[in-house]
Motif scaffolding. Structure first.
Motif, PDB file in Angstrom:
ATOM      1  N   TYR A 185     -46.776  -4.580 -36.104  1.00 35.29           N
ATOM      2  CA  TYR A 185     -47.098  -5.868 -35.477  1.00 35.29           C
ATOM      3  C   TYR A 185     -48.462  -6.378 -35.939  1.00 35.29           C
ATOM      4  N   TYR A 186     -49.378  -5.453 -36.219  1.00 26.93           N
ATOM      5  CA  TYR A 186     -50.734  -5.836 -36.588  1.00 26.93           C
ATOM      6  C   TYR A 186     -50.868  -6.258 -38.049  1.00 26.93           C
ATOM      7  N   ASP A 187     -49.773  -6.187 -38.791  1.00 28.26           N
ATOM      8  CA  ASP A 187     -49.748  -6.711 -40.151  1.00 28.26           C
ATOM      9  C   ASP A 187     -49.098  -8.094 -40.086  1.00 28.26           C
ATOM     10  N   GLU A 189     -47.936 -10.052 -42.135  1.00 28.74           N
ATOM     11  CA  GLU A 189     -46.767 -10.253 -42.992  1.00 28.74           C
ATOM     12  C   GLU A 189     -45.523  -9.556 -42.448  1.00 28.74           C
ATOM     13  N   LEU A 190     -45.718  -8.570 -41.572  1.00 28.92           N
ATOM     14  CA  LEU A 190     -44.585  -7.807 -41.036  1.00 28.92           C
ATOM     15  C   LEU A 190     -44.227  -8.207 -39.603  1.00 28.92           C
ATOM     16  N   ARG A 191     -45.102  -8.894 -38.920  1.00 28.23           N
ATOM     17  CA  ARG A 191     -44.957  -9.168 -37.496  1.00 28.23           C
ATOM     18  C   ARG A 191     -43.628  -9.857 -37.166  1.00 28.23           C
ATOM     19  N   ARG A 192     -43.179 -10.769 -37.995  1.00 26.56           N
ATOM     20  CA  ARG A 192     -42.004 -11.576 -37.676  1.00 26.56           C
ATOM     21  C   ARG A 192     -40.689 -10.815 -37.855  1.00 26.56           C
ATOM     22  N   PHE A 193     -40.750  -9.632 -38.489  1.00 23.16           N
ATOM     23  CA  PHE A 193     -39.532  -8.853 -38.702  1.00 23.16           C
ATOM     24  C   PHE A 193     -39.244  -7.946 -37.504  1.00 23.16           C
ATOM     25  N   THR A 194     -38.069  -7.322 -37.517  1.00 25.57           N
ATOM     26  CA  THR A 194     -37.726  -6.338 -36.487  1.00 25.57           C
ATOM     27  C   THR A 194     -37.434  -5.004 -37.159  1.00 25.57           C
ATOM     28  N   GLY A 195     -37.219  -3.996 -36.341  1.00 26.32           N
ATOM     29  CA  GLY A 195     -36.956  -2.663 -36.861  1.00 26.32           C
ATOM     30  C   GLY A 195     -35.655  -2.528 -37.621  1.00 26.32           C
ATOM     31  N   ARG A 196     -34.854  -3.583 -37.658  1.00 29.46           N
ATOM     32  CA  ARG A 196     -33.614  -3.558 -38.442  1.00 29.46           C
ATOM     33  C   ARG A 196     -33.781  -4.192 -39.818  1.00 29.46           C
ATOM     34  N   ASP A 197     -34.940  -4.815 -40.059  1.00 26.82           N
ATOM     35  CA  ASP A 197     -35.180  -5.492 -41.331  1.00 26.82           C
ATOM     36  C   ASP A 197     -35.742  -4.521 -42.370  1.00 26.82           C
ATOM     37  N   GLN A 198     -35.421  -4.766 -43.638  1.00 31.16           N
ATOM     38  CA  GLN A 198     -35.797  -3.839 -44.698  1.00 31.16           C
ATOM     39  C   GLN A 198     -37.311  -3.679 -44.822  1.00 31.16           C
ATOM     40  N   ALA A 199     -38.065  -4.754 -44.581  1.00 37.47           N
ATOM     41  CA  ALA A 199     -39.526  -4.663 -44.701  1.00 37.47           C
ATOM     42  C   ALA A 199     -40.090  -3.644 -43.719  1.00 37.47           C
ATOM     43  N   ILE A 200     -39.561  -3.612 -42.502  1.00 39.66           N
ATOM     44  CA  ILE A 200     -40.028  -2.654 -41.491  1.00 39.66           C
ATOM     45  C   ILE A 200     -39.503  -1.261 -41.811  1.00 39.66           C
ATOM     46  N   ILE A 201     -38.272  -1.185 -42.280  1.00 45.45           N
ATOM     47  CA  ILE A 201     -37.706   0.111 -42.668  1.00 45.45           C
ATOM     48  C   ILE A 201     -38.561   0.745 -43.764  1.00 45.45           C
ATOM     49  N   ASP A 202     -38.969  -0.058 -44.742  1.00 45.74           N
ATOM     50  CA  ASP A 202     -39.831   0.456 -45.819  1.00 45.74           C
ATOM     51  C   ASP A 202     -41.189   0.887 -45.275  1.00 45.74           C
ATOM     52  N   PHE A 203     -41.723   0.111 -44.340  1.00 45.84           N
ATOM     53  CA  PHE A 203     -43.023   0.440 -43.750  1.00 45.84           C
ATOM     54  C   PHE A 203     -42.975   1.801 -43.056  1.00 45.84           C
ATOM     55  N   PHE A 204     -41.963   2.002 -42.219  1.00 41.66           N
ATOM     56  CA  PHE A 204     -41.864   3.266 -41.486  1.00 41.66           C
ATOM     57  C   PHE A 204     -41.487   4.425 -42.403  1.00 41.66           C
ATOM     58  N   HIS A 247     -40.175  -3.479 -33.039  1.00 47.84           N
ATOM     59  CA  HIS A 247     -40.330  -2.760 -34.298  1.00 47.84           C
ATOM     60  C   HIS A 247     -40.052  -1.267 -34.168  1.00 47.84           C
ATOM     61  N   ARG A 248     -41.007  -0.509 -33.591  1.00 46.72           N
ATOM     62  CA  ARG A 248     -40.910   0.946 -33.569  1.00 46.72           C
ATOM     63  C   ARG A 248     -39.680   1.447 -32.821  1.00 46.72           C
ATOM     64  N   SER A 249     -39.483   0.947 -31.608  1.00 50.24           N
ATOM     65  CA  SER A 249     -38.352   1.420 -30.806  1.00 50.24           C
ATOM     66  C   SER A 249     -37.021   1.059 -31.448  1.00 50.24           C
ATOM     67  N   VAL A 250     -36.939  -0.127 -32.028  1.00 50.80           N
ATOM     68  CA  VAL A 250     -35.702  -0.572 -32.680  1.00 50.80           C
ATOM     69  C   VAL A 250     -35.387   0.312 -33.877  1.00 50.80           C
ATOM     70  N   PHE A 251     -36.408   0.569 -34.703  1.00 44.36           N
ATOM     71  CA  PHE A 251     -36.204   1.393 -35.898  1.00 44.36           C
ATOM     72  C   PHE A 251     -35.744   2.800 -35.525  1.00 44.36           C
ATOM     73  N   ILE A 252     -36.412   3.422 -34.566  1.00 47.17           N
ATOM     74  CA  ILE A 252     -36.073   4.802 -34.201  1.00 47.17           C
ATOM     75  C   ILE A 252     -34.704   4.865 -33.534  1.00 47.17           C
ATOM     76  N   ALA A 253     -34.372   3.899 -32.679  1.00 56.56           N
ATOM     77  CA  ALA A 253     -33.041   3.874 -32.069  1.00 56.56           C
ATOM     78  C   ALA A 253     -31.961   3.774 -33.136  1.00 56.56           C
ATOM     79  N   GLU A 254     -32.210   2.945 -34.156  1.00 62.06           N
ATOM     80  CA  GLU A 254     -31.250   2.814 -35.253  1.00 62.06           C
ATOM     81  C   GLU A 254     -31.105   4.135 -36.009  1.00 62.06           C
ATOM     82  N   GLN A 255     -32.217   4.796 -36.288  1.00 61.71           N
ATOM     83  CA  GLN A 255     -32.171   6.065 -37.006  1.00 61.71           C
ATOM     84  C   GLN A 255     -31.426   7.132 -36.202  1.00 61.71           C
ATOM     85  N   LEU A 256     -31.692   7.194 -34.908  1.00 58.15           N
ATOM     86  CA  LEU A 256     -31.020   8.178 -34.055  1.00 58.15           C
ATOM     87  C   LEU A 256     -29.528   7.909 -33.969  1.00 58.15           C
TER      88      LEU A 256
END
Length: 276
Positions: A185-187, A189-204, A247-256
């Motif tokens: 969120y503090y970037d 360029e990344l703030r507008r994305f969610t944990g399902r978007d490739q930019a956030i997936i790459d970040f994590f 972001h974080r919760s969405v990404f981890i829920a998707e991974q799990l």
């Protein structure tokens, strides 16, 4: 079976089931369940949705026994219990200008909600609880249809992401706090994305701590899942929370969700639903 607090979305749930081919009955006294099911079976109905709630409160105590009798006859009987935070229910009653069903004694809406929670306390743990506080009508309909289509012969795991600033889900069996992880969120360029978007997936993907926490949660769930299955539970809700639920919760829920058999998993993103 549909039950829950007034204002939590039971009517929306019934309409969703009706759209899915169920014959729906609203506000049936629990003591009439056996008689009603026999009648509907004679008419050839295979899928039936029945709402039982505090509008027929004198018969509520009979609901567990009546459901048990139906199961003994070989019927697949499931209970969906809808609830929401008191402040959400108060707001909904204010917006619709409807009277609470228990307000006949002159009690305030807040007092009626508390009384209703007490009246329903004995049955809320009998089935899957759905917290509708942050759900839109369309999101609730989607959740209902997913639950109905789930295989009731096996335990279904629901991975639900959420934002702590919107409150912890009422229906969670486990809550994992992932706010300690790096926050995109503090970037700007990344703030507008969610944990399902490739930019956030790459970040994590570049954050070892994220992978480590995800694996720890996966191991914990995998270890104890057999014990919950032995308790004859149909659903287990695992809530993953970060600050805003984007972001974080969405990404981890998707991974799990991908770490367990697809036919055993449902996934919800509470704040993403809220935005839609």
């Amino acid at each position: 079976m549909i039950s829950g607090l007034s204002g939590s979305g039971k009517s929306i749930a019934l309409r969703a089931l009706e759209d899915s081919g169920f014959y729906c009955v609203d506000n049936l006294p629990a003591t009439m369940l056996h008689e009603a099911m026999s009648l509907y079976a004679d008419y050839g109905y295979q899928q039936i949705a029945i709402s039982v709630d505090t509008r027929s409160s004198p018969s509520l105590g009979a609901l567990p026994d009546e459901m048990h009798k139906l199961r003994q006859q070989g019927m697949d009987v499931r209970l969906l219990f809808l609830e929401a935070k008191p402040e959400t229910l108060v707001k909904r009653f204010s917006e619709t200008r409807r009277r609470h069903p228990l307000s006949g004694s002159g009690a305030t809406v807040e007092e009626c909600i508390q009384l209703e929670q007490e009246l329903l306390a004995s049955i809320q743990e009998m089935g899957i609880r759905i917290d509708t506080s942050e759900l839109t009508a369309n999101a609730l309909k989607t959740a209902i249809k997913q639950l109905v289509e789930a295989d009731c012969s096996r335990l279904t795991i629901i991975f639900e992401s959420f934002g702590f600033k919107h409150g912890v889900p009422l229906n969670a069996d486990f809550v994992f706090d992932v706010r300690c992880l790096p926050n995109p969120y503090y970037d700007p360029e990344l703030r507008r994305f969610t944990g399902r978007d490739q930019a956030i997936i790459d970040f994590f993907g570049q954050q070892p701590l994220v992978a480590e926490m995800t694996e720890d949660i996966r191991c914990m769930i995998a270890k104890w899942l057999p014990e919950f299955s032995r308790e004859n539970r149909s659903y287990l809700t695992v809530a993953i929370g970060c600050t805003g639920g984007q972001h974080r919760s969405v990404f981890i829920a998707e991974q799990l969700s991908r770490a367990f058999p697809a036919e055993q998993v449902l996934i919800r993103h509470r704040q993403l639903f809220r935005e839609s």
